[in-house]
Design an enzyme around this catalytic site. Structure first.
Site, PDB file in Angstrom:
ATOM      1  N   PHE A  17       0.880  -1.184   0.081  1.00 32.10           N
ATOM      2  CA  PHE A  17       0.222   0.187   0.100  1.00 32.10           C
ATOM      3  C   PHE A  17       0.916   1.337  -0.013  1.00 32.10           C
ATOM      4  O   PHE A  17       1.738   1.282   0.872  1.00 32.10           O
ATOM      5  CB  PHE A  17      -1.053   0.174   1.334  1.00 32.10           C
ATOM      6  CG  PHE A  17      -1.907   1.170   1.295  1.00 32.10           C
ATOM      7  CD1 PHE A  17      -2.923   1.335   0.578  1.00 32.10           C
ATOM      8  CD2 PHE A  17      -1.477   2.458   1.726  1.00 32.10           C
ATOM      9  CE1 PHE A  17      -3.763   2.469   0.414  1.00 32.10           C
ATOM     10  CE2 PHE A  17      -2.276   3.431   1.825  1.00 32.10           C
ATOM     11  CZ  PHE A  17      -3.469   3.415   1.264  1.00 32.10           C
ATOM     12  N   LYS A  23       3.090   9.890   8.334  1.00 30.23           N
ATOM     13  CA  LYS A  23       2.321   9.333   9.503  1.00 30.23           C
ATOM     14  C   LYS A  23       3.202  10.241  10.664  1.00 30.23           C
ATOM     15  O   LYS A  23       2.724  11.292  11.182  1.00 30.23           O
ATOM     16  CB  LYS A  23       2.315   8.067   9.564  1.00 30.23           C
ATOM     17  CG  LYS A  23       1.412   7.501   8.322  1.00 30.23           C
ATOM     18  CD  LYS A  23       0.505   6.150   8.650  1.00 30.23           C
ATOM     19  CE  LYS A  23      -0.528   5.693   7.704  1.00 30.23           C
ATOM     20  NZ  LYS A  23      -0.280   5.196   6.520  1.00 30.23           N
ATOM     21  N   ASP A  50       9.449   2.419   1.506  1.00 33.18           N
ATOM     22  CA  ASP A  50       8.421   3.245   1.954  1.00 33.18           C
ATOM     23  C   ASP A  50       8.291   2.971   3.316  1.00 33.18           C
ATOM     24  O   ASP A  50       7.781   1.875   3.923  1.00 33.18           O
ATOM     25  CB  ASP A  50       6.918   2.913   1.305  1.00 33.18           C
ATOM     26  CG  ASP A  50       5.802   3.598   1.636  1.00 33.18           C
ATOM     27  OD1 ASP A  50       5.963   4.373   2.681  1.00 33.18           O
ATOM     28  OD2 ASP A  50       4.738   3.289   1.137  1.00 33.18           O
TER      29      ASP A  50
HETATM   30  C1  PLP Z   1      -0.604   5.392   4.945  1.00 33.16           C
HETATM   31  C2  PLP Z   1       0.546   5.055   4.090  1.00 33.16           C
HETATM   32  C3  PLP Z   1       0.596   5.788   2.913  1.00 33.16           C
HETATM   33  C4  PLP Z   1      -0.155   6.759   2.517  1.00 33.16           C
HETATM   34  O1  PLP Z   1      -0.084   8.154   3.196  1.00 33.16           O
HETATM   35  P1  PLP Z   1      -0.956   9.210   3.178  1.00 33.16           P
HETATM   36  O2  PLP Z   1      -0.653  10.201   3.988  1.00 33.16           O
HETATM   37  O3  PLP Z   1      -2.371   8.457   3.485  1.00 33.16           O
HETATM   38  O4  PLP Z   1      -1.454   9.449   1.791  1.00 33.16           O
HETATM   39  C5  PLP Z   1       1.707   5.235   2.083  1.00 33.16           C
HETATM   40  N1  PLP Z   1       2.454   4.167   2.386  1.00 33.16           N
HETATM   41  C6  PLP Z   1       2.175   3.568   3.654  1.00 33.16           C
HETATM   42  C7  PLP Z   1       3.150   2.480   3.922  1.00 33.16           C
HETATM   43  C8  PLP Z   1       1.185   3.890   4.465  1.00 33.16           C
HETATM   44  O5  PLP Z   1       1.121   3.298   5.421  1.00 33.16           O
END
Ligand code: PLP
Length: 397
Positions: free
Chosen positions: A138, A252, A223
């Site tokens: 994701f 986050k 990521d």
């Molecule tokens: C939450 C998340 C995203 C997206 O971040 P947003 O601030 O919601 O756009 C991307 N990669 C990972 C691993 C995430 O947990």
């Protein structure tokens, strides 16, 4: 106004893209949240791994208030002090070279993808480069981030998306090799898959990816949006593996509650990718969010939060393992540090989550059948005990 009325008023004007829990949160204190009826909840969600410092932290709040009274926004056409400080601290925590601040995680991914494409373009003199991403990954909801997100039902309604993306199986190096072509410019991977169901990468997988990328001059993108910023007990999960990315995304917990993300590049990627005119943002890295980021790093250091997470992790894991032993519907535990998942079998995770919330514990799900625990990093043993007691109740009901 009653909670029900707030919910109805919300649904009247807010686009229905979320199946929200029937709770109207009003205020927070430490690891607890309170709803409009005054009911207290122990929070093991941290606003989806965001509120690392918990709620209503006096020092964090004061830094934000001071910045509000000083300067909120400037655009990126000017220098300002908080930008320099936040950038310096993020570069130091990651041991990487250059930072670009964004407003969200998904935008950090967009920037990372553009940087990787530009790197290959600079090197080769031509465009049309491909990315290899992981199944069940994701990376966000904007079109570029969605294009590398490995869940078909998120992508399908919006196709055609960004072209040139190939998916490989997570933790399967051979599968990645099979997707690499002459046109591959980057491999993107979460060191611990979050939304996909809390799957930590294996040591061999990340080491293998690093070797593969080095051999072929492909950029490795980690990521760290969910697993980073101390969630596993180091600033970034990759620091446990000793495998460095060329580009890292972060968001986050980076601002512990204010909307901010970043992509961070090592020397090699920074030197030959995005240059003036290639990328921009009006808000990204403004004085307000940078003051928050800067304070977050200060408070992590001052309070020894990374060591705290490392010290408490065995206790959290032990408590969760007890639930695995005791309840047939809890098949296993997966995760690292304060990023833990309980895999449920034969019982819908939504039902357990709802029962936990009824009993005063906020938890969320991941990947269909996983109960996800991503508490604020400030929790204590007592909070873990309280969580285990309520979760047991929810599982036993
Ligand atoms: C939450 C998340 C995203 C997206 O971040 P947003 O601030 O919601 O756009 C991307 N990669 C990972 C691993 C995430 O947990």
């Amino acid at each position: 106004m009653k909670a029900n009325e707030w919910m109805n008023r919300t649904e009247e004007s807010i686009l229905h893209t979320y199946q929200r829990f029937p709770v109207v949160l009003q205020r927070g204190e430490g690891a607890y949240l309170y709803d409009t009826d005054g009911k207290k909840y122990l929070d093991f969600t941290a606003g989806i791994a965001v509120c690392a410092l918990g709620y209503n932290d006096p020092e964090y709040n004061q830094a934000l208030k001071d910045q509000v009274d000083t300067l909120l926004h400037t655009s990126n056409l000017f220098y300002h002090e908080p930008l320099a400080e936040a950038g310096r601290k993020l570069a130091a925590a990651s041991g990487m070279s250059k930072v670009f601040f964004t407003n969200s995680g998904t935008e950090a991914i967009e920037g990372a993808l553009k940087a990787a494409k530009k790197y290959a373009y600079t090197k080769s003199g031509h465009a049309d480069w491909e990315i290899v991403a992981m199944e069940h990954s994701f990376h966000g909801r904007s079109v570029g981030a969605l294009s590398v997100t490995g869940t078909a039902h998120y992508r399908e309604p919006f196709e055609p998306l960004m072209g040139g993306v190939r998916f490989a199986a997570f933790n399967d190096l051979e599968s990645v090799k099979a997707q690499i072509t002459d046109k591959t410019c980057a491999v993107i991977v979460e060191p611990i898959q979050g939304e996909g169901g809390i799957y930590p990468a294996s040591q061999e997988f990340l080491e293998g990816l690093r070797r593969l990328c080095d051999e072929k001059d492909i950029l490795l993108i980690f990521d760290e949006i969910q697993c980073g910023m101390g969630r596993t007990g180091k600033y970034f999960a990759w620091q446990w593996y000793g495998v460095q990315p060329d580009i890292m995304t972060c968001a986050k917990a980076l601002g512990s509650g204010v909307p901010v993300g970043a992509f961070v590049l090592n020397e090699r990627a920074a030197a030959a990718s995005l240059a003036p005119g290639d990328h921009g943002t009006t808000y990204g890295g403004n004085p307000f969010v940078c003051a928050a980021v800067s304070k977050v790093f200060d408070l992590y250091e001052k309070r020894g939060l990374l060591a705290h997470v490392q010290e408490l992790t065995p206790y959290l894991e032990e408590k969760l393992d007890t639930l695995v032993e005791k309840y047939g519907c809890v098949a296993k535990r997966r995760g690292k540090g304060f990023m833990q998942g309980l895999v449920l079998e034969g019982r819908p995770v939504g039902e357990v989550v709802s029962k936990a919330i009824d009993n005063g514990l906020l938890v969320i799900s991941a990947g269909g059948n996983v109960l996800r625990l991503v508490p604020p990093l400030i929790i204590t043993k007592e909070h873990i005990d309280e969580m285990a007691t309520i979760l047991e109740k929810a599982l036993a009901e």
